[in-house]
Design a protein around this motif. Structure first.
Motif, mmCIF file in Angstrom:
data_model
loop_
_atom_site.group_PDB
_atom_site.id
_atom_site.type_symbol
_atom_site.label_atom_id
_atom_site.label_comp_id
_atom_site.label_asym_id
_atom_site.label_seq_id
_atom_site.Cartn_x
_atom_site.Cartn_y
_atom_site.Cartn_z
ATOM 1 N N PHE A 1 14.631 -49.454 -17.114
ATOM 2 C CA PHE A 1 15.406 -48.256 -17.429
ATOM 3 C C PHE A 1 16.769 -48.639 -17.999
ATOM 4 O O PHE A 1 17.230 -48.076 -18.995
ATOM 5 N N ILE B 1 5.109 -52.201 -13.755
ATOM 6 C CA ILE B 1 6.189 -51.220 -13.640
ATOM 7 C C ILE B 1 6.156 -50.523 -12.276
ATOM 8 O O ILE B 1 6.954 -49.627 -12.019
ATOM 9 N N LEU C 1 -0.733 -53.649 -16.065
ATOM 10 C CA LEU C 1 0.378 -52.940 -16.709
ATOM 11 C C LEU C 1 1.094 -52.050 -15.713
ATOM 12 O O LEU C 1 2.322 -52.076 -15.596
ATOM 13 N N PHE C 2 0.331 -51.255 -14.967
ATOM 14 C CA PHE C 2 0.946 -50.324 -14.018
ATOM 15 C C PHE C 2 1.583 -51.074 -12.845
ATOM 16 O O PHE C 2 2.611 -50.663 -12.318
ATOM 17 N N LYS C 3 0.954 -52.181 -12.463
ATOM 18 C CA LYS C 3 1.526 -52.997 -11.386
ATOM 19 C C LYS C 3 2.893 -53.538 -11.829
ATOM 20 O O LYS C 3 3.828 -53.604 -11.040
ATOM 21 N N HIS D 1 5.622 -48.253 -25.285
ATOM 22 C CA HIS D 1 4.798 -47.541 -24.308
ATOM 23 C C HIS D 1 5.508 -47.359 -22.972
ATOM 24 O O HIS D 1 5.293 -46.373 -22.271
ATOM 25 N N SER E 1 4.973 -60.765 -19.644
ATOM 26 C CA SER E 1 4.069 -59.647 -19.931
ATOM 27 C C SER E 1 4.377 -58.982 -21.264
ATOM 28 O O SER E 1 3.706 -58.046 -21.670
ATOM 29 N N GLY E 2 5.419 -59.458 -21.925
ATOM 30 C CA GLY E 2 5.723 -58.976 -23.263
ATOM 31 C C GLY E 2 6.383 -57.608 -23.346
ATOM 32 O O GLY E 2 6.369 -56.988 -24.400
ATOM 33 N N VAL E 3 6.950 -57.119 -22.249
ATOM 34 C CA VAL E 3 7.598 -55.811 -22.321
ATOM 35 C C VAL E 3 9.105 -55.913 -22.555
ATOM 36 O O VAL E 3 9.750 -54.927 -22.870
ATOM 37 N N ASP F 1 10.943 -54.352 -25.268
ATOM 38 C CA ASP F 1 10.125 -54.734 -26.416
ATOM 39 C C ASP F 1 8.770 -54.038 -26.363
ATOM 40 O O ASP F 1 7.747 -54.629 -26.692
ATOM 41 N N ASP F 2 8.768 -52.783 -25.903
ATOM 42 C CA ASP F 2 7.496 -52.075 -25.788
ATOM 43 C C ASP F 2 7.729 -50.566 -25.713
ATOM 44 O O ASP F 2 8.305 -50.070 -24.756
ATOM 45 N N CYS G 1 11.455 -51.376 -12.432
ATOM 46 C CA CYS G 1 11.709 -50.043 -12.988
ATOM 47 C C CYS G 1 13.170 -49.916 -13.395
ATOM 48 O O CYS G 1 13.492 -49.467 -14.496
ATOM 49 N N LYS H 1 7.454 -44.177 -22.760
ATOM 50 C CA LYS H 1 6.553 -43.025 -22.630
ATOM 51 C C LYS H 1 6.004 -42.923 -21.213
ATOM 52 O O LYS H 1 5.898 -41.835 -20.646
ATOM 53 N N LEU H 2 5.660 -44.057 -20.651
ATOM 54 C CA LEU H 2 5.137 -44.054 -19.280
ATOM 55 C C LEU H 2 6.191 -43.534 -18.306
ATOM 56 O O LEU H 2 5.896 -42.753 -17.401
#
Lengths: 120, 120
Positions: free
Chosen positions: A51, A41, A37-39, A104, A84-86, A101-102, A47, A107-108
């Motif tokens: 955004f 973004i 997940l972090f990789k 989270h 990845s579904g984001v 589509d996420d 990014c 928020k991150l």
DNA sequence: ATGATAGTTGAGTAAATATTCAACTATATT
DNA sequence: AATATAGTTGAATATTTACTCAACTATCAT
């Protein structure tokens, strides 16, 4: 001090601490998913895409202009984000419109920006 | 439709949207820092180190045992985390003890774990 | 002082990955 | 049907990077 039971090249200094932390550690899958997940973004281009999509639904051509990058490059990254579904997309005529589509992700980003700004 | 002013290989489809989003986009530095932060925690080994340190202060040898990796490998990653200011260390005798030095990391993990669990 | 252990570090290697390029599909217009 | 544009995709390339290995420093015990 006896050699430890684990296959590493040093002795256990604080076995209690090691065992306690080992007990609380999530499993391998969890860490792999977390890191993935972090990789996802953890790339400037992605990014910026995320955004931008958080501001407005956009087609590939719009994003290419916002990022000042080729359609191909943007499309590759969008495919990664989609897998990845984001982000999700809808086709309308010749154009493909992408949206976040996420929840989270936003928020991150917020916490990430806080991190950057609070670093003197 | 006229060729756009931006150096990309396609026409502007929605110039209003592009300009509006461009106006809201943070600058390049911000995205680089943001991506660097997520890249930092976008690695399984570093995720595990940070999670472990969130439980307890630990020396390199402890961490090597928890992660089942060589001291060298762990030390390299700790150096990376230290350079980025998310962990700090104190020396005591022969040992070097590491601790988390960033509140944002824990928050990011929490949301990350939420993300993983809320995915069907 | 000598030996043992904790930790660091630089070079080398292998794997992952972001972008480019060219070819391709799909849709719309004439 | 022919042409142009939006978007996708696979292969190639270049860059980044995680881990290994070996050498090194620092501290402790004898």
């Amino acid at each position: 001090m006896a050699r430890n039971e684990f296959s590493c090249d040093c002795n256990i200094i604080h076995q209690d601490a090691v065992l306690e932390v080992l007990d609380k550690m999530p499993n391998e899958d969890t860490f792999n998913h977390l890191a993935d997940l972090f990789k996802l973004i953890g790339d400037t281009t992605r990014c910026r895409i995320l955004f931008a999509l958080d501001q407005k639904e956009m087609c590939v051509c719009d994003l290419s202009n916002v990022l000042n990058m080729t359609k191909s490059s943007v499309s590759h990254q969008l495919a990664t984000l989609r897998r990845s579904g984001v982000v999700k997309c809808r086709k309308s005529g010749k154009e493909v419109y992408y949206t976040l589509d996420d929840d989270h992700i936003v928020k991150l980003f917020e916490i990430g920006l806080e991190h950057i700004n609070h670093k003197n």
